[in-house]
Design an enzyme around this catalytic site. Sequence first.
Site, PDB file in Angstrom:
ATOM      1  CG  HIS A 168     -27.670  -3.487  19.450  1.00  0.00           C
ATOM      2  ND1 HIS A 168     -27.128  -4.189  18.405  1.00  0.00           N
ATOM      3  CD2 HIS A 168     -27.085  -2.261  19.416  1.00  0.00           C
ATOM      4  CE1 HIS A 168     -26.236  -3.439  17.786  1.00  0.00           C
ATOM      5  NE2 HIS A 168     -26.196  -2.246  18.367  1.00  0.00           N
ATOM      6  CD  GLU A 190     -23.023  -1.584  20.156  1.00  0.00           C
ATOM      7  OE1 GLU A 190     -22.573  -1.131  19.095  1.00  0.00           O
ATOM      8  OE2 GLU A 190     -24.083  -1.218  20.662  1.00  0.00           O
ATOM      9  NE  ARG A 199     -30.097   4.213  11.126  1.00  0.00           N
ATOM     10  CZ  ARG A 199     -29.489   5.069  10.290  1.00  0.00           C
ATOM     11  NH1 ARG A 199     -29.908   5.242   9.061  1.00  0.00           N
ATOM     12  NH2 ARG A 199     -28.452   5.738  10.712  1.00  0.00           N
ATOM     13  CG  HIS A 240     -23.070  -3.162  15.170  1.00  0.00           C
ATOM     14  ND1 HIS A 240     -23.312  -2.007  14.491  1.00  0.00           N
ATOM     15  CD2 HIS A 240     -23.406  -2.927  16.455  1.00  0.00           C
ATOM     16  CE1 HIS A 240     -23.767  -1.093  15.343  1.00  0.00           C
ATOM     17  NE2 HIS A 240     -23.829  -1.629  16.545  1.00  0.00           N
TER      18      HIS A 240
HETATM   19 ZN    ZN Z   1     -24.723  -0.725  18.118  1.00  0.00          ZN
END
Ligand code: ZN
Length: 289
Positions: free
Chosen positions: A176, A119, A196, A101
């Site tokens: 991740h 996150e 992605r 991200h």
């Molecule tokens: Zn994530």
Amino acid sequence: MKTYETNYFFYYPVFKQMIWGGDRLATDFGYDIPGDNTGECWGISAHTSGDDSIANDCYAGMTLSQLWDEHPELFGNIEGDRFPLLIKIIDAKDNLSIQVHPYDEYAAKNENGSLGKTECWYIIDCPDDAKLVVGHNAKTHEELSDMIHEGRWDEFIRYVPIKKGDFIQIDPGTVHAITSGCMILETQQNSDITYRVYDYDRLQNGKPRQLHVEQSIDVIEAPFKPADIDTFTEEIPGAVHTHFVTCKFYSVDKYDIDGVFTLDAKKYYTNVSVIAGEGTVNGIPVKKG
Ligand code: ZN
């Protein structure tokens, strides 16, 4: 000095079906899910892609984003143009894509003013010997770019072993992925900007899902550095308290409650998820989920 009235809000979660989702949000958590490939329960969400409705009678019909806009006093008048967080339970029956991200600045500039995404994960359940993808093994940005372009995934991907109850902070720029069999409580910034990097060459409706290779290379930090966290555990009246992290966007704590426990909900507001057991909150019955 101003004091804030104590209020409790309950939400109707929004569920998301995903190619990697399962049915444990129904079988383990008792939710009425839309199908057997339900990957995410957006339990506390004001995001435009899934804005939770308020269950309390006095605010019936409102969504969390409306409550935030129209009743800032309920959130201690904290500043911000939108509810800042999104809290999910994730059921990964299969592996999630390897992803990254952006930071706020990159997302604001390249993703239409969106927030970036920091996150973190609390492992509710996972298989024995489970591993998650956190970070990568490239030493420089150039090596990172080569590994990705040449598809050298075995060299690139860094795994960490996990067990139930572990906590992992994922800063922006960190590669991740959640792996199959894990149930995770995720606290994140209110954003769905995901780049992605690799999707295991899977197909959805006969086609591969879109990859974002160049954006990923832009935002991935090299070499990988684990996030700083300030975890500690203490016994307090009625509970064992574990503090996991304080970062710029949230702090995350766990209370294993046995008896009567009073939470100091601080100045603004606190998001609470019941992830095991049952009990009452000021006389209101609550249970896992
Ligand atoms: Zn994530």
